[in-house]
Write a protein that holds these residues in place. Sequence first.
Motif, PDB file in Angstrom:
ATOM      1  N   ILE A   9       0.895  -1.159   0.000  1.00  0.00           N
ATOM      2  CA  ILE A   9       0.000   0.000   0.000  1.00  0.00           C
ATOM      3  C   ILE A   9       0.933   1.208   0.000  1.00  0.00           C
ATOM      4  N   LYS A  10       0.916   1.965  -1.097  1.00  0.00           N
ATOM      5  CA  LYS A  10       1.941   2.982  -1.340  1.00  0.00           C
ATOM      6  C   LYS A  10       1.701   4.250  -0.504  1.00  0.00           C
ATOM      7  N   PRO A  11       2.744   5.103  -0.394  1.00  0.00           N
ATOM      8  CA  PRO A  11       2.648   6.285   0.478  1.00  0.00           C
ATOM      9  C   PRO A  11       1.467   7.204   0.176  1.00  0.00           C
ATOM     10  N   PHE A  49      14.651  -2.239  -4.608  1.00  0.00           N
ATOM     11  CA  PHE A  49      13.394  -2.940  -4.871  1.00  0.00           C
ATOM     12  C   PHE A  49      12.989  -2.802  -6.336  1.00  0.00           C
ATOM     13  N   TYR A  50      13.142  -1.588  -6.876  1.00  0.00           N
ATOM     14  CA  TYR A  50      12.708  -1.311  -8.263  1.00  0.00           C
ATOM     15  C   TYR A  50      13.880  -1.387  -9.249  1.00  0.00           C
ATOM     16  N   ALA A  51      14.945  -2.115  -8.906  1.00  0.00           N
ATOM     17  CA  ALA A  51      16.161  -2.160  -9.744  1.00  0.00           C
ATOM     18  C   ALA A  51      15.845  -2.501 -11.200  1.00  0.00           C
ATOM     19  N   VAL A  52      14.808  -3.314 -11.409  1.00  0.00           N
ATOM     20  CA  VAL A  52      14.436  -3.715 -12.767  1.00  0.00           C
ATOM     21  C   VAL A  52      14.024  -2.508 -13.625  1.00  0.00           C
ATOM     22  N   HIS A  53      13.647  -1.411 -12.972  1.00  0.00           N
ATOM     23  CA  HIS A  53      13.227  -0.211 -13.707  1.00  0.00           C
ATOM     24  C   HIS A  53      14.341   0.840 -13.822  1.00  0.00           C
ATOM     25  N   GLN A  54      15.544   0.488 -13.343  1.00  0.00           N
ATOM     26  CA  GLN A  54      16.659   1.444 -13.392  1.00  0.00           C
ATOM     27  C   GLN A  54      16.893   1.884 -14.848  1.00  0.00           C
ATOM     28  N   PRO A  57      12.801   6.637 -17.458  1.00  0.00           N
ATOM     29  CA  PRO A  57      12.665   8.061 -17.106  1.00  0.00           C
ATOM     30  C   PRO A  57      11.955   8.299 -15.781  1.00  0.00           C
ATOM     31  N   PHE A  58      11.081   7.374 -15.366  1.00  0.00           N
ATOM     32  CA  PHE A  58      10.322   7.602 -14.130  1.00  0.00           C
ATOM     33  C   PHE A  58      11.015   7.054 -12.885  1.00  0.00           C
ATOM     34  N   PHE A  59      12.202   6.404 -13.059  1.00  0.00           N
ATOM     35  CA  PHE A  59      12.831   5.675 -11.949  1.00  0.00           C
ATOM     36  C   PHE A  59      13.135   6.566 -10.740  1.00  0.00           C
ATOM     37  N   GLY A  61      11.993   9.584  -9.863  1.00  0.00           N
ATOM     38  CA  GLY A  61      10.777  10.132  -9.242  1.00  0.00           C
ATOM     39  C   GLY A  61      10.022   9.063  -8.475  1.00  0.00           C
ATOM     40  N   LEU A  62       9.993   7.866  -9.038  1.00  0.00           N
ATOM     41  CA  LEU A  62       9.316   6.749  -8.371  1.00  0.00           C
ATOM     42  C   LEU A  62       9.984   6.440  -7.021  1.00  0.00           C
ATOM     43  N   CYS A  63      11.318   6.421  -7.006  1.00  0.00           N
ATOM     44  CA  CYS A  63      12.029   6.096  -5.759  1.00  0.00           C
ATOM     45  C   CYS A  63      11.902   7.219  -4.731  1.00  0.00           C
ATOM     46  N   ALA A  91      -5.477  -1.405 -13.698  1.00  0.00           N
ATOM     47  CA  ALA A  91      -4.347  -1.018 -14.550  1.00  0.00           C
ATOM     48  C   ALA A  91      -3.381  -0.082 -13.823  1.00  0.00           C
ATOM     49  N   THR A  92      -2.089  -0.155 -14.202  1.00  0.00           N
ATOM     50  CA  THR A  92      -1.049   0.695 -13.590  1.00  0.00           C
ATOM     51  C   THR A  92      -1.450   2.166 -13.634  1.00  0.00           C
ATOM     52  N   ASN A  93      -1.949   2.597 -14.785  1.00  0.00           N
ATOM     53  CA  ASN A  93      -2.432   3.980 -14.916  1.00  0.00           C
ATOM     54  C   ASN A  93      -3.902   4.016 -14.496  1.00  0.00           C
ATOM     55  N   ILE A 102      -8.980  -1.188  -7.040  1.00  0.00           N
ATOM     56  CA  ILE A 102      -8.365  -0.345  -6.009  1.00  0.00           C
ATOM     57  C   ILE A 102      -7.785   0.927  -6.628  1.00  0.00           C
ATOM     58  N   ARG A 103      -7.136   0.788  -7.788  1.00  0.00           N
ATOM     59  CA  ARG A 103      -6.536   1.991  -8.389  1.00  0.00           C
ATOM     60  C   ARG A 103      -7.597   2.952  -8.906  1.00  0.00           C
ATOM     61  N   LYS A 104      -8.701   2.425  -9.402  1.00  0.00           N
ATOM     62  CA  LYS A 104      -9.787   3.314  -9.842  1.00  0.00           C
ATOM     63  C   LYS A 104     -10.291   4.138  -8.658  1.00  0.00           C
ATOM     64  N   SER A 109      -2.520   8.991 -10.054  1.00  0.00           N
ATOM     65  CA  SER A 109      -1.678   9.116 -11.248  1.00  0.00           C
ATOM     66  C   SER A 109      -0.935   7.805 -11.485  1.00  0.00           C
ATOM     67  N   ILE A 110      -0.271   7.708 -12.633  1.00  0.00           N
ATOM     68  CA  ILE A 110       0.456   6.470 -12.964  1.00  0.00           C
ATOM     69  C   ILE A 110       1.580   6.216 -11.950  1.00  0.00           C
ATOM     70  N   GLN A 111       2.162   7.269 -11.396  1.00  0.00           N
ATOM     71  CA  GLN A 111       3.210   7.084 -10.384  1.00  0.00           C
ATOM     72  C   GLN A 111       2.601   6.858  -8.995  1.00  0.00           C
ATOM     73  N   GLU A 112       1.706   7.723  -8.602  1.00  0.00           N
ATOM     74  CA  GLU A 112       1.099   7.629  -7.270  1.00  0.00           C
ATOM     75  C   GLU A 112      -0.169   6.786  -7.411  1.00  0.00           C
ATOM     76  N   ASN A 113       0.046   5.462  -7.552  1.00  0.00           N
ATOM     77  CA  ASN A 113      -1.063   4.590  -7.952  1.00  0.00           C
ATOM     78  C   ASN A 113      -1.509   3.618  -6.852  1.00  0.00           C
ATOM     79  N   ALA A 114      -1.316   4.037  -5.606  1.00  0.00           N
ATOM     80  CA  ALA A 114      -1.965   3.434  -4.421  1.00  0.00           C
ATOM     81  C   ALA A 114      -1.466   2.058  -4.001  1.00  0.00           C
ATOM     82  N   ILE A 115      -1.183   1.185  -4.952  1.00  0.00           N
ATOM     83  CA  ILE A 115      -0.855  -0.199  -4.568  1.00  0.00           C
ATOM     84  C   ILE A 115       0.101  -0.825  -5.576  1.00  0.00           C
ATOM     85  N   HIS A 116       0.945  -1.699  -5.087  1.00  0.00           N
ATOM     86  CA  HIS A 116       1.840  -2.512  -5.932  1.00  0.00           C
ATOM     87  C   HIS A 116       1.492  -3.979  -5.740  1.00  0.00           C
ATOM     88  N   GLY A 117       1.637  -4.753  -6.808  1.00  0.00           N
ATOM     89  CA  GLY A 117       1.505  -6.211  -6.707  1.00  0.00           C
ATOM     90  C   GLY A 117       2.478  -6.876  -7.655  1.00  0.00           C
TER      91      GLY A 117
HETATM   92  P1  CMP Z   1       4.252  -0.674  -9.698  1.00  0.00           P
HETATM   93  O1  CMP Z   1       3.210  -1.707  -9.946  1.00  0.00           O
HETATM   94  O2  CMP Z   1       4.712  -0.485  -8.307  1.00  0.00           O
HETATM   95  O3  CMP Z   1       5.530  -0.974 -10.622  1.00  0.00           O
HETATM   96  C1  CMP Z   1       6.410   0.025 -11.069  1.00  0.00           C
HETATM   97  C2  CMP Z   1       5.892   1.387 -10.751  1.00  0.00           C
HETATM   98  O4  CMP Z   1       6.469   2.414 -11.535  1.00  0.00           O
HETATM   99  C3  CMP Z   1       4.411   1.474 -11.091  1.00  0.00           C
HETATM  100  O5  CMP Z   1       3.668   0.721 -10.205  1.00  0.00           O
HETATM  101  C4  CMP Z   1       4.195   2.976 -11.059  1.00  0.00           C
HETATM  102  O6  CMP Z   1       4.084   3.465  -9.719  1.00  0.00           O
HETATM  103  C5  CMP Z   1       5.509   3.451 -11.657  1.00  0.00           C
HETATM  104  N1  CMP Z   1       5.385   3.748 -13.079  1.00  0.00           N
HETATM  105  C6  CMP Z   1       5.229   2.893 -14.101  1.00  0.00           C
HETATM  106  N2  CMP Z   1       5.170   3.523 -15.277  1.00  0.00           N
HETATM  107  C7  CMP Z   1       5.299   4.838 -14.982  1.00  0.00           C
HETATM  108  C8  CMP Z   1       5.337   6.019 -15.763  1.00  0.00           C
HETATM  109  N3  CMP Z   1       5.207   5.975 -17.084  1.00  0.00           N
HETATM  110  N4  CMP Z   1       5.496   7.183 -15.113  1.00  0.00           N
HETATM  111  C9  CMP Z   1       5.623   7.238 -13.777  1.00  0.00           C
HETATM  112  N5  CMP Z   1       5.608   6.137 -12.975  1.00  0.00           N
HETATM  113  C10 CMP Z   1       5.451   4.964 -13.577  1.00  0.00           C
END
Ligand code: CMP
Length: 138
Positions: A9-11, A49-54, A57-59, A61-63, A91-93, A102-104, A109-117
């Motif tokens: 459950i995200k910040p 945790f998010y090394a796979v996304h290193q 462009p959003f890495f 800000g996400l961290c 959906a992520t977005n 839950i995200r609906k 926003s796509i970054q501040e999207n409430a939950i990770h799975g």
């Molecule tokens: P999560 O399911 O935690 O996995 C990676 C996270 O990166 C994702 O949820 C979003 O919070 C974030 N994310 C993915 N794509 C984008 C994007 N295009 N812009 C900003 N954040 C993103």
Amino acid sequence: MRQRTFSIIKPDAVRNGATGAILAEIDKAAFRIVAIRKQTISKPQAEGFYAVHQGKPFFDGLCDFMSSGPLVLMVLEKENAIADLRKLMGATNPANAEEGTIRKRFAASIQENAIHGSDGEDTAAFEIGYWFAGYELI
Ligand code: CMP
């Protein structure tokens, strides 16, 4: 097949007071909470945790976002847990998330999207092991 998945459950959701409502959705969907911990993580912990996304462009800000306040780390278990949680999340977005997810309901926003799975079995194993020790998963 009973399966475990990892969730956060995200910040943003914790800050908005949505923790209880999201836990209620998880409970209603018949997940067993194997382990749960509320904590604030550091930016280096988020980067690992998010090394796979290193490199994406959003890495950065996400961290920053993930280390901006308390979050809730969870290991959840049920039949088909990985796919079922992703369906419950939506959906992520959140703009593309279905009604009733839950995200609906809770994401802005796509970054501040409430939950990770976790998105697959290998990812779930890595993510569970990153945050929890074996003795916490009984
Ligand atoms: P999560 O399911 O935690 O996995 C990676 C996270 O990166 C994702 O949820 C979003 O919070 C974030 N994310 C993915 N794509 C984008 C994007 N295009 N812009 C900003 N954040 C993103």
